[in-house]
Design a protein around this motif. Structure first.
Motif, PDB file in Angstrom:
ATOM      1  N   GLN A  25     -10.020  14.512  12.800  1.00 58.42           N
ATOM      2  CA  GLN A  25      -9.554  15.653  12.014  1.00 58.42           C
ATOM      3  C   GLN A  25     -10.566  16.779  12.196  1.00 58.42           C
ATOM      4  OE1 GLN A  25      -9.149  14.196   8.029  1.00 58.42           O
ATOM      5  NE2 GLN A  25      -7.670  12.627   8.596  1.00 58.42           N
TER       6      GLN A  25
ATOM      7  N   GLN B 201       1.966   9.371  12.333  1.00 59.55           N
ATOM      8  CA  GLN B 201       1.883  10.139  11.097  1.00 59.55           C
ATOM      9  C   GLN B 201       2.536  11.490  11.334  1.00 59.55           C
ATOM     10  OE1 GLN B 201      -1.117   9.359  12.864  1.00 59.55           O
ATOM     11  NE2 GLN B 201      -0.619  11.239  13.941  1.00 59.55           N
TER      12      GLN B 201
ATOM     13  N   HIS C 137       7.467  11.859  20.167  1.00 62.22           N
ATOM     14  CA  HIS C 137       6.176  12.463  19.846  1.00 62.22           C
ATOM     15  C   HIS C 137       6.056  13.864  20.423  1.00 62.22           C
ATOM     16  CE1 HIS C 137       4.773   8.007  19.530  1.00 62.22           C
ATOM     17  NE2 HIS C 137       5.498   8.395  18.497  1.00 62.22           N
TER      18      HIS C 137
ATOM     19  N   ARG D  39      -4.902  19.837  15.829  1.00 63.26           N
ATOM     20  CA  ARG D  39      -4.548  18.572  15.198  1.00 63.26           C
ATOM     21  C   ARG D  39      -4.316  17.515  16.274  1.00 63.26           C
ATOM     22  NH1 ARG D  39      -0.344  20.523  10.343  1.00 63.26           N
ATOM     23  NH2 ARG D  39      -1.709  22.231   9.577  1.00 63.26           N
TER      24      ARG D  39
ATOM     25  N   THR E  14      -2.589  13.605  17.105  1.00 63.27           N
ATOM     26  CA  THR E  14      -1.572  12.680  16.622  1.00 63.27           C
ATOM     27  C   THR E  14      -1.365  11.550  17.617  1.00 63.27           C
ATOM     28  OG1 THR E  14       0.735  12.460  15.901  1.00 63.27           O
ATOM     29  CG2 THR E  14       0.303  14.013  17.683  1.00 63.27           C
ATOM     30  N   ASP E  15      -1.065  10.377  17.098  1.00 66.75           N
ATOM     31  CA  ASP E  15      -0.612   9.269  17.942  1.00 66.75           C
ATOM     32  C   ASP E  15       0.850   8.956  17.664  1.00 66.75           C
ATOM     33  OD1 ASP E  15      -0.686   8.068  15.467  1.00 66.75           O
ATOM     34  OD2 ASP E  15      -2.114   6.501  16.004  1.00 66.75           O
TER      35      ASP E  15
ATOM     36  N   ASP F  34       8.008  16.049  17.847  1.00 67.65           N
ATOM     37  CA  ASP F  34       7.185  16.338  16.664  1.00 67.65           C
ATOM     38  C   ASP F  34       6.096  17.367  16.979  1.00 67.65           C
ATOM     39  OD1 ASP F  34       8.646  14.540  15.193  1.00 67.65           O
ATOM     40  OD2 ASP F  34       7.248  12.888  15.480  1.00 67.65           O
TER      41      ASP F  34
ATOM     42  N   LEU G  44      -8.561   9.458  16.449  1.00 61.09           N
ATOM     43  CA  LEU G  44      -7.629  10.360  15.797  1.00 61.09           C
ATOM     44  C   LEU G  44      -8.410  11.306  14.884  1.00 61.09           C
ATOM     45  CD1 LEU G  44      -4.574  10.418  16.162  1.00 61.09           C
ATOM     46  CD2 LEU G  44      -4.343   9.316  13.953  1.00 61.09           C
TER      47      LEU G  44
ATOM     48  N   LEU H 233       3.336  15.465  11.559  1.00 61.42           N
ATOM     49  CA  LEU H 233       2.583  16.700  11.769  1.00 61.42           C
ATOM     50  C   LEU H 233       3.203  17.763  10.878  1.00 61.42           C
ATOM     51  CD1 LEU H 233       2.158  16.691  15.654  1.00 61.42           C
ATOM     52  CD2 LEU H 233       0.291  16.740  13.990  1.00 61.42           C
TER      53      LEU H 233
ATOM     54  N   ILE I  66      -1.789  14.911  21.779  1.00 63.72           N
ATOM     55  CA  ILE I  66      -1.116  13.624  21.605  1.00 63.72           C
ATOM     56  C   ILE I  66      -1.915  12.585  22.376  1.00 63.72           C
ATOM     57  CG2 ILE I  66       1.063  12.374  21.748  1.00 63.72           C
ATOM     58  CD1 ILE I  66       2.483  15.033  22.220  1.00 63.72           C
TER      59      ILE I  66
ATOM     60  N   VAL J  29      -1.959  20.959  19.554  1.00 59.76           N
ATOM     61  CA  VAL J  29      -1.747  19.551  19.226  1.00 59.76           C
ATOM     62  C   VAL J  29      -2.135  18.693  20.423  1.00 59.76           C
ATOM     63  CG1 VAL J  29      -0.025  17.763  18.754  1.00 59.76           C
ATOM     64  CG2 VAL J  29       0.050  19.923  17.500  1.00 59.76           C
TER      65      VAL J  29
END
Length: 545
Positions: A416, A430, A512, A424, A426-427, A515, A414, A432, A445, A443
């Motif tokens: 940064q 958290q 997900h 970005r 994401t899993d 998001d 994950l 976004l 995923i 993004v």
């Protein structure tokens, strides 16, 4: 026939048992008893075969060998601890495997499952031994016939070459290739079948209608399903409480044209006909290998933007992503490139105030092809608006390069990237944030338990980076790196990656996508209430797939 049933050699048998032990260790994806047994049997056969070959070379070079009682003692010294290791691994098996299953909320295994696993493993090993014995007999017969005409050493070498060539032709040029061809032709025939209960759309603006440039039958089952599904304007307005319009979906089946370039031109012409470039957002979506389009992702964006979205896609294969990657490696890349080049040329030629926001989307092999189509140098002066890529395969160069540029201290699973203004990860665990973005928003995923993302051939000889860090929440803490074994385990994981429930492995949850698209396409963010309503709709849709 009796020669087929010689007793197995003891040293290769010991290697086979150790490989069975290795197969019992935990990995990313849970296995049922049958899959675990099949994997253990295949690994045992590999261990047996490699050791047998090593012993053959040892004898061929006439190196020292133990004989008689000394050999019996040596074998006993080796086999006793090997069976002890097997007993210990079996005592840990249920705990290991259930630690993986508990992480993903699956039912745990029992002692009966363990017994079934062992029976299948030794059954597969026995079958492999019989096949190996048959190959050995073929080699013996070939070299003996050749020895009548050439020297014995030459006969041995030529016999080996002849047998290996015959096996290669039979498998790669014969059985394997014909199986791929048969699967492709069967899928193509099924795709051409048009369900009488699914007539072509009556609305002239829809793809596949009588006025469309796309043939309804040539669109294929996957394409017809995608075009017919999706929320209506009324349904979007009901859920969001805001005015909405009908989403536009354009799908080109593989039967539509002879080449990727031809299909891309048809797609572009249909986009012009239907006013795709007049929408608020335009998505170039690359399907998976079978041509399947992720319903939750596309529905989510259409709800978020009030239906003011046009989505265009081209099918490039009928095979599953895993098979398409092997048999049709370049087809998806060529199709994605042709579609992107055609759409981007039209889009970038329009004034910024008179064109839609342009996004890319892909999942799995579609994500790989989609990323490959985006040339950042080509688009740097006029970049696209963003992308959502789910489950990017480990072969994706852009994903790997981005991951390698992660901020120091951020995890491999994950990462940064800089200030997070462009990319970005994401899993889904958290939020976004809609804040802090730049001109283009991307993004990724990805789940820590997805082997399609985190497989690495190099794990055969070194520990993967993600295993040098604390485990992701969906990965068993008991998973340990073993040379060669971990690579084989994760190769099997890729085949089984769709087995866990949504939210684990290679099965991505509807929430997900909501998001990710909200972060990419909604500058002002998304209210919790609307998010919950859209998520519920997409979740129901995925449950019915």
């Amino acid at each position: 026939m009796r020669r087929l049933f010689h007793l197995p050699q003891l040293l290769p048998l010991a290697a086979a048992i150790l490989m069975i032990c290795a197969a019992l260790t935990p990995s990313l994806i849970p296995r049922d008893a049958d899959a675990q047994g099949l994997q253990a049997g295949i690994m045992a056969a590999i261990g047996y075969g490699i050791t047998s070959w090593a012993l053959s070379f040892w004898r061929a070079f006439q190196l020292p060998r133990l004989r008689g009682r000394a050999a019996d003692v040596a074998h006993t010294i080796i086999l006793v601890p090997v069976f002890g290791v097997l007993a210990w691994f079996l005592s840990q098996f249920l705990g290991w495997q259930n630690s993986v299953r508990e992480r993903v909320g699956m039912e745990t295994l029992s002692e009966a499952d363990m017994a079934r696993t062992l029976l299948i493993a030794f059954g597969v090993l026995l079958l492999a031994l019989l096949i190996g014995r048959a190959v050995q007999l073929l080699f013996d017969q070939t070299r003996r016939r050749l020895a009548r005409h050439v020297a014995p050493a030459t006969a041995n070498l030529l016999g080996l070459v002849v047998v290996l060539a015959a096996i290669f032709v039979l498998t790669d040029r014969g059985v394997v290739r014909n199986l791929f061809r048969a699967a492709d032709e069967a899928s193509a025939a099924a795709a051409r079948f048009t369900d009488p209960g699914s007539p072509a759309p009556a609305e002239s603006w829809r793809a596949g209608s009588a006025a469309s440039l796309i043939d309804w039958a040539a669109m294929g089952e996957r394409g017809r399903s995608f075009v017919q599904s999706g929320p209506s304007a009324a349904r979007i307005a009901e859920i969001t409480g805001r005015p909405a319009i009908e989403p536009l979906r354009i799908y080109i089946g593989r039967e539509q044209g002879e080449s990727a370039a031809e299909r891309a031109e048809i797609a572009l012409a249909e986009m012009r006909r239907t006013g795709a470039f007049d929408r608020a957002a335009l998505v170039i979506s690359i399907p998976t290998g079978t041509g399947w389009m992720e319903p939750a992702s596309h529905d989510a964006l259409e709800y978020l933007l009030g239906g003011n979205v046009a989505t265009v896609a081209i099918q490039y294969s009928y095979l599953s992503s895993f098979l398409a990657l092997i048999a049709e490696t370049n087809t998806g890349l060529e199709t994605a490139q042709a579609l992107f080049d055609a759409v981007y040329a039209e889009w970038s030629a329009r004034p910024p105030h008179a064109r839609p926001r342009l996004y890319l989307f892909g999942i799995s092999l579609g994500a790989w092809a989609s990323m490959n189509s985006l040339d950042l140098l080509q688009t740097v002066s006029d970049p696209i608006d963003g992308a959502v890529w789910a489950g990017p395969p480990f072969t994706s160069a852009m994903w790997l390069q981005t991951t390698q540029r992660r901020n120091p201290g951020s995890p491999f699973v994950l990462p940064q990237i800089g200030a997070g203004d462009v990319v970005r990860f994401t899993d889904g665990r958290q939020p976004l944030s809609p804040d802090g973005w730049g001109r283009m928003r991307v993004v990724f995923i990805q789940y820590g338990s997805d082997p399609i993302v985190f497989y690495s051939p190099a794990s055969a000889w070194r520990k993967p980076e993600w295993m040098t860090e604390p485990r992701a929440p969906d990965v068993s803490p008991q998973m340990t790196w073993y040379p060669v074994v971990t690579m084989v385990q994760m190769a099997v994981d890729m085949v089984l990656s769709q087995d866990p429930p949504p939210g684990f492995g290679h099965r991505y949850r509807a929430a997900h996508y909501v998001d990710a698209w909200a972060a990419v396409a909604l500058p002002g963010g998304l209210s919790p209430d609307l998010r919950a309503r859209i998520e519920a709709i997409c979740l129901d849709l995925c449950a019915n797939e």
